[in-house]
Design a protein around this motif. Structure first.
Motif, short mmCIF file in Angstrom:
data_model
loop_
_atom_site.label_atom_id
_atom_site.label_comp_id
_atom_site.label_asym_id
_atom_site.label_seq_id
_atom_site.Cartn_x
_atom_site.Cartn_y
_atom_site.Cartn_z
N UNK A 1 88.39 -55.62 30.17
CA UNK A 1 89.42 -56.65 30.11
C UNK A 1 90.82 -56.04 30.12
N UNK A 2 90.98 -54.93 29.42
CA UNK A 2 92.28 -54.25 29.40
C UNK A 2 92.65 -53.79 30.81
N UNK A 3 91.68 -53.23 31.53
CA UNK A 3 91.94 -52.78 32.90
C UNK A 3 92.36 -53.95 33.77
N UNK A 4 91.65 -55.07 33.68
CA UNK A 4 92.00 -56.25 34.47
C UNK A 4 93.43 -56.72 34.16
N UNK A 5 93.77 -56.72 32.88
CA UNK A 5 95.11 -57.16 32.48
C UNK A 5 96.18 -56.18 32.96
N UNK A 6 95.96 -54.90 32.72
CA UNK A 6 96.97 -53.89 33.07
C UNK A 6 97.18 -53.80 34.58
N UNK A 7 96.08 -53.90 35.35
CA UNK A 7 96.22 -53.87 36.81
C UNK A 7 97.07 -55.04 37.29
N UNK A 8 96.80 -56.22 36.73
CA UNK A 8 97.56 -57.40 37.13
C UNK A 8 99.03 -57.29 36.72
N UNK B 1 81.97 -52.43 33.62
CA UNK B 1 82.78 -51.22 33.47
C UNK B 1 82.91 -50.50 34.81
N UNK B 2 81.82 -50.49 35.58
CA UNK B 2 81.87 -49.88 36.91
C UNK B 2 82.85 -50.61 37.81
N UNK B 3 82.82 -51.94 37.75
CA UNK B 3 83.75 -52.73 38.56
C UNK B 3 85.19 -52.53 38.11
N UNK B 4 85.40 -52.36 36.80
CA UNK B 4 86.75 -52.07 36.30
C UNK B 4 87.25 -50.75 36.88
N UNK B 5 86.38 -49.76 36.93
CA UNK B 5 86.75 -48.48 37.55
C UNK B 5 87.06 -48.67 39.04
N UNK B 6 86.23 -49.49 39.69
CA UNK B 6 86.46 -49.76 41.11
C UNK B 6 87.77 -50.46 41.36
N UNK B 7 88.12 -51.42 40.50
CA UNK B 7 89.38 -52.15 40.66
C UNK B 7 90.56 -51.20 40.52
N UNK B 8 90.51 -50.36 39.48
CA UNK B 8 91.61 -49.41 39.27
C UNK B 8 91.74 -48.47 40.46
N UNK B 9 90.60 -48.01 40.98
CA UNK B 9 90.63 -47.09 42.13
C UNK B 9 91.18 -47.79 43.37
N UNK B 10 90.74 -49.03 43.61
CA UNK B 10 91.18 -49.76 44.81
C UNK B 10 92.67 -50.03 44.80
N UNK B 11 93.19 -50.45 43.67
CA UNK B 11 94.61 -50.78 43.56
C UNK B 11 95.46 -49.51 43.55
N UNK B 12 94.85 -48.41 43.11
CA UNK B 12 95.57 -47.14 43.02
C UNK B 12 95.54 -46.36 44.34
#
Length: 289
Positions: free
Chosen positions: A160-167, A193-204
């Motif tokens: 949830x933190x990753x989703x919030x921080x990415x946004x 958790x895997x999808x959170x890693x994927x989101x951070x990687x995709x946006x980064x």
């Protein structure tokens, strides 16, 4: 009169402070008040039975009030989480949830209450993120204690933190949170958790890493919408316009306009394409009306 006054005073203390932030300290004070007062009465009164009975009854009532002081607001806050989905009720519900989280954060001697508190906070934060209340979700997650007592809850918090921080555009904080992620023996939590890693990687700007991470998540999974968001960013980052268009269309068909709005808010590689797609679909719908 003295025993009755003793009971009345202790119950008044319990009712007055029940549900407040210093509840455990106040309840301990009530117990001590009962013990000392009852011991005094039993020692100096001729009738030993009456103060003893009053002590037991009063002690039990204070204990029950202490439990209700937490259970009542807990029931209410769960009801408020459901109200986040109703626009008219949302502001009051969000305000109540924030107050509850601030008042009922477990103290250092209340470790057994941490999992319950964390479950409620994570559920509320997830509901807020689903309605684009990102600042509220981020603020709520910040209330959680450092140690949640369970790896599953820690993994959920980090997701949830990753989703919030990415946004919010704070990719560095998202990456820092992922560095603390535990290994958990729970399939759904692991996938999140895997999808959170994927989101951070995709946006980064690491699309190949993102695609590799989400490859194992089934398209039939309940988390398929999350996966499609990541794929959209990854395809956009790789310049695969046809795949990007297809993914945004699938995302809209499966989850509606709010899913595209979420991609727009994330300010990632696919955000601009999502905004244009959303405008085009809204214009098309307007022409049909």
């Amino acid at each position: 009169a003295a025993p009755a006054l003793l009971v009345a005073c202790a119950l008044a203390m319990a009712v007055l402070f029940n549900g407040r932030k210093r509840l455990p300290l106040v309840m301990r004070g009530s117990y001590i008040f009962f013990l000392i007062g009852s011991a005094f009465l039993i020692a100096f009164m001729a009738d030993k039975t009456t103060p003893a009975i009053l002590f037991l009854v009063g002690f039990a009532m204070v204990t029950v009030l202490s439990a209700l002081g937490r259970a009542g607001p807990l029931i209410t806050v769960r009801r408020m989480i459901l109200r986040i989905g109703h626009p008219g009720l949302r502001p009051a519900a969000v305000a109540y949830i924030h107050r509850w989280a601030e008042v009922f954060v477990p103290g250092e001697h209340e470790a057994r209450l941490v999992p319950v508190y964390a479950n409620v906070v994570c559920t509320a934060a997830g509901a807020m993120l689903g309605r684009e209340l990102v600042d509220d979700a981020d603020r709520l997650l910040a209330q959680l204690p450092d140690d949640l007592g369970e790896d599953r809850l820690e993994a959920l918090r980090i997701t949830l933190v990753v989703m919030a921080k990415v946004t919010l555009g704070d990719i560095e904080s998202a990456k820092a949170a992922l560095e603390r992620a535990p290994e958990v023996d729970h399939d759904v939590t692991n996938q999140m958790l895997t999808l959170a890693r994927g989101l951070a990687a995709a946006v980064d700007g690491r699309p190949d890493e993102a695609l590799a991470l989400v490859e194992g998540v089934s398209d039939e999974s309940k988390l398929s919408g999350f996966k499609m968001v990541i794929l959209a960013h990854a395809h956009a980052s790789r310049g695969e316009d046809d795949k990007l268009t297809e993914m945004l269309s699938k995302l809209h068909d499966s989850a509606g306009p709010s899913a595209l709005e979420r991609v727009v808010c994330q300010k990632g590689p696919a955000s601009e394409a999502a905004r244009l797609t959303l405008e085009r679909l809204q214009a098309t719908a307007g022409d049909e009306d």
